[in-house]
Design a protein around this motif. Structure first.
Motif, PDB file in Angstrom:
ATOM      1  N   VAL A 293       1.833  -1.961  -4.910  1.00 49.99           N
ATOM      2  CA  VAL A 293       0.774  -2.673  -4.207  1.00 49.99           C
ATOM      3  C   VAL A 293       1.135  -2.787  -2.739  1.00 49.99           C
ATOM      4  O   VAL A 293       2.300  -2.992  -2.390  1.00 49.99           O
ATOM      5  N   VAL A 294       0.130  -2.631  -1.887  1.00 48.53           N
ATOM      6  CA  VAL A 294       0.296  -2.790  -0.445  1.00 48.53           C
ATOM      7  C   VAL A 294      -0.655  -3.881   0.012  1.00 48.53           C
ATOM      8  O   VAL A 294      -1.867  -3.797  -0.204  1.00 48.53           O
ATOM      9  N   MET A 295      -0.090  -4.920   0.611  1.00 49.19           N
ATOM     10  CA  MET A 295      -0.878  -6.023   1.159  1.00 49.19           C
ATOM     11  C   MET A 295      -0.894  -5.865   2.673  1.00 49.19           C
ATOM     12  O   MET A 295       0.120  -6.085   3.340  1.00 49.19           O
ATOM     13  N   MET A 296      -2.028  -5.456   3.214  1.00 45.81           N
ATOM     14  CA  MET A 296      -2.172  -5.301   4.661  1.00 45.81           C
ATOM     15  C   MET A 296      -2.789  -6.577   5.234  1.00 45.81           C
ATOM     16  O   MET A 296      -3.907  -6.940   4.875  1.00 45.81           O
ATOM     17  N   ALA A 311      -6.069   3.189   4.835  1.00 51.72           N
ATOM     18  CA  ALA A 311      -5.980   3.226   3.376  1.00 51.72           C
ATOM     19  C   ALA A 311      -5.736   4.642   2.866  1.00 51.72           C
ATOM     20  O   ALA A 311      -5.038   4.841   1.863  1.00 51.72           O
ATOM     21  N   HIS A 312      -6.277   5.632   3.560  1.00 54.52           N
ATOM     22  CA  HIS A 312      -6.081   7.016   3.143  1.00 54.52           C
ATOM     23  C   HIS A 312      -4.661   7.504   3.415  1.00 54.52           C
ATOM     24  O   HIS A 312      -4.264   8.552   2.891  1.00 54.52           O
ATOM     25  N   LYS A 313      -3.912   6.770   4.220  1.00 57.46           N
ATOM     26  CA  LYS A 313      -2.519   7.137   4.502  1.00 57.46           C
ATOM     27  C   LYS A 313      -1.553   6.546   3.477  1.00 57.46           C
ATOM     28  O   LYS A 313      -0.380   6.916   3.458  1.00 57.46           O
ATOM     29  N   LEU A 314      -2.031   5.627   2.641  1.00 58.83           N
ATOM     30  CA  LEU A 314      -1.154   4.942   1.700  1.00 58.83           C
ATOM     31  C   LEU A 314      -0.741   5.880   0.567  1.00 58.83           C
ATOM     32  O   LEU A 314      -1.400   6.899   0.317  1.00 58.83           O
ATOM     33  N   PRO A 315       0.350   5.553  -0.137  1.00 57.08           N
ATOM     34  CA  PRO A 315       0.781   6.386  -1.268  1.00 57.08           C
ATOM     35  C   PRO A 315      -0.321   6.502  -2.317  1.00 57.08           C
ATOM     36  O   PRO A 315      -1.097   5.566  -2.537  1.00 57.08           O
ATOM     37  N   VAL A 316      -0.384   7.647  -2.976  1.00 54.77           N
ATOM     38  CA  VAL A 316      -1.400   7.884  -3.997  1.00 54.77           C
ATOM     39  C   VAL A 316      -1.177   6.937  -5.182  1.00 54.77           C
ATOM     40  O   VAL A 316      -0.052   6.745  -5.638  1.00 54.77           O
ATOM     41  N   ALA A 320      -4.254  -1.362  -3.141  1.00 58.14           N
ATOM     42  CA  ALA A 320      -4.266  -1.777  -1.741  1.00 58.14           C
ATOM     43  C   ALA A 320      -5.217  -2.950  -1.549  1.00 58.14           C
ATOM     44  O   ALA A 320      -6.343  -2.949  -2.038  1.00 58.14           O
ATOM     45  N   VAL A 321      -4.740  -3.959  -0.831  1.00 62.09           N
ATOM     46  CA  VAL A 321      -5.527  -5.154  -0.516  1.00 62.09           C
ATOM     47  C   VAL A 321      -5.346  -5.449   0.970  1.00 62.09           C
ATOM     48  O   VAL A 321      -4.224  -5.438   1.478  1.00 62.09           O
ATOM     49  N   ALA A 322      -6.448  -5.702   1.654  1.00 59.72           N
ATOM     50  CA  ALA A 322      -6.399  -6.105   3.063  1.00 59.72           C
ATOM     51  C   ALA A 322      -6.811  -7.569   3.165  1.00 59.72           C
ATOM     52  O   ALA A 322      -7.839  -7.965   2.604  1.00 59.72           O
ATOM     53  N   GLY A 338     -11.898   2.200  -2.000  1.00 60.75           N
ATOM     54  CA  GLY A 338     -11.041   1.619  -3.031  1.00 60.75           C
ATOM     55  C   GLY A 338     -10.177   0.491  -2.529  1.00 60.75           C
ATOM     56  O   GLY A 338      -9.265   0.036  -3.242  1.00 60.75           O
ATOM     57  N   LEU A 339     -10.449   0.004  -1.312  1.00 67.25           N
ATOM     58  CA  LEU A 339      -9.642  -1.047  -0.690  1.00 67.25           C
ATOM     59  C   LEU A 339     -10.330  -2.396  -0.842  1.00 67.25           C
ATOM     60  O   LEU A 339     -11.476  -2.575  -0.405  1.00 67.25           O
ATOM     61  N   ASP A 340      -9.664  -3.349  -1.477  1.00 65.08           N
ATOM     62  CA  ASP A 340     -10.171  -4.713  -1.550  1.00 65.08           C
ATOM     63  C   ASP A 340      -9.903  -5.414  -0.223  1.00 65.08           C
ATOM     64  O   ASP A 340      -8.795  -5.332   0.314  1.00 65.08           O
TER      65      ASP A 340
END
Length: 359
Positions: A293-296, A311-316, A320-322, A338-340
């Motif tokens: 999980v990535v919390m931006m 978001a398109h640069k994040l690992p497959v 992802a949550v902003a 696909g980004l919350d």
């Protein structure tokens, strides 16, 4: 009216006498012993840091009254010290208000003695500087409020392996397979040696990426909110002993101990350079390619296009949550691809916001 030479001589003599008296007033060997004692060198923003200054006279003769100057950051405060008898002491307590996170330099401590006319001043430095870390304010995310992080423990990936904990399917035995994974019931039914195949499970690895580009924040208070949000999530991840990677566009926080983590969040500043926002997503992919999980944590001026690119640069396969930090705003949830995306207007609404995206 013009002054004659005699009058000028009298004035010069009077001034000379005054200067000599002033010099004699501040002469003498400095024999004080000064101690600076901070109750703690780390506090949370909004609380007071308390300290103590003690001036002692270890000599066998009295010390004339003096003043103590204590530097606190760019400001300074003064304490009067009365005449000290032999072996006498004088103590002053002080409190440093901490309205927001900062690294404050407390000290040096100097004794100041001047004459009654303030013609001559003598200054002696006794104690060097001490650092006071004012950590960002955080909230605990216990129980349901950290459900998003708990739900990601052991998330299956798309990779298939011959051993793991998430069962996927059966396949024919091939030389080298572990016989402990042979499915004997199916083997007996089909007459072919069959083994279990598993999905690789990914231990929860949380990335906290704080967008610290100055152009994305209207006010300093919004950036302070973002720092507190990022620090809260990172601290909760650390408490739950999950793998943690925490960084900004231009720096990376240490995660070995909670103190190191908060110290580094204390030093985070806004970046004035014009750096593309997608660098935050690229950095996540480089530092934590196996993240679950990535919390931006972002500012209110971050655009949907910038978020989508990052978001398109994040690992497959990563969740992802902003978290958009806009002071005073109502909490709301949206999605960009696909980004919350969840908006928080105060630190106290963070637990509720995480519960919303964790459902």
């Amino acid at each position: 009216m013009l002054l004659h030479v005699t009058e000028l001589n009298v004035i010069a003599l009077a001034l000379t006498v005054m200067l000599v008296v002033a010099v004699l007033f501040v002469l003498g060997r400095a024999t004080s012993a000064v101690t600076l004692d901070l109750q703690t060198d780390r506090v949370v923003a909004g609380t007071r840091a308390v300290g103590r200054i003690e001036v002692a006279n270890p000599s066998g003769r009295s010390i004339l009254p003096t003043r103590i100057e204590l530097a606190v950051g760019s400001a300074a405060t003064h304490f009067p010290v009365p005449r000290l008898a032999p072996a006498g002491t004088h103590e002053e307590l002080f409190a440093v208000p901490t309205t927001r996170r900062a690294l404050l330099v407390i000290g040096p401590v100097r004794s100041i003695r001047d004459d009654p006319l303030s013609l001559v001043r003598r200054q002696v430095t006794w104690v060097r500087e001490q650092d006071l870390f004012v950590h960002p304010r955080t909230v605990r995310l216990d129980g349901a409020s950290s459900g998003l992080l708990r739900d990601l423990e052991g998330t299956p990936s798309a990779e298939l392996y011959s051993s793991d904990i998430a069962f996927h399917a059966l396949r024919e035995y091939t030389p080298g397979d572990d016989r402990r994974h042979v499915h004997w019931r199916t083997t007996a039914r089909t007459g072919t040696l069959m083994v279990r195949q598993f999905e690789e499970t990914r231990r929860s690895h949380v990335v906290v990426a704080l967008g610290n580009l100055a152009a994305h924040y209207e006010r300093a208070e919004e950036f302070e909110l973002a720092v507190s949000v990022a620090a809260s999530i990172a601290a909760q991840t650390h408490r739950e002993e999950k793998e943690l990677t925490s960084f900004t566009v231009d720096a990376r926080q240490r995660t070995r101990t909670h103190r190191h983590l908060m110290d580094d969040f204390t030093l985070v500043g806004q970046l004035e350079n014009r750096v593309p926002f997608h660098a935050l997503g690229q950095k996540a992919a480089e530092l934590a390619p196996g993240a679950s999980v990535v919390m931006m944590v972002i500012g209110p001026l971050t655009t949907a296009s910038e978020l989508n690119t990052a978001a398109h640069k994040l690992p497959v396969g990563v969740r992802a949550v902003a978290i958009r930090c806009a002071e005073g705003a109502e909490m709301r949830r949206s999605a960009i691809g696909g980004l919350d995306v969840v908006t928080v207007g105060s630190l106290d609404t963070l637990p509720r916001a995480l519960r919303a995206v964790g459902r």
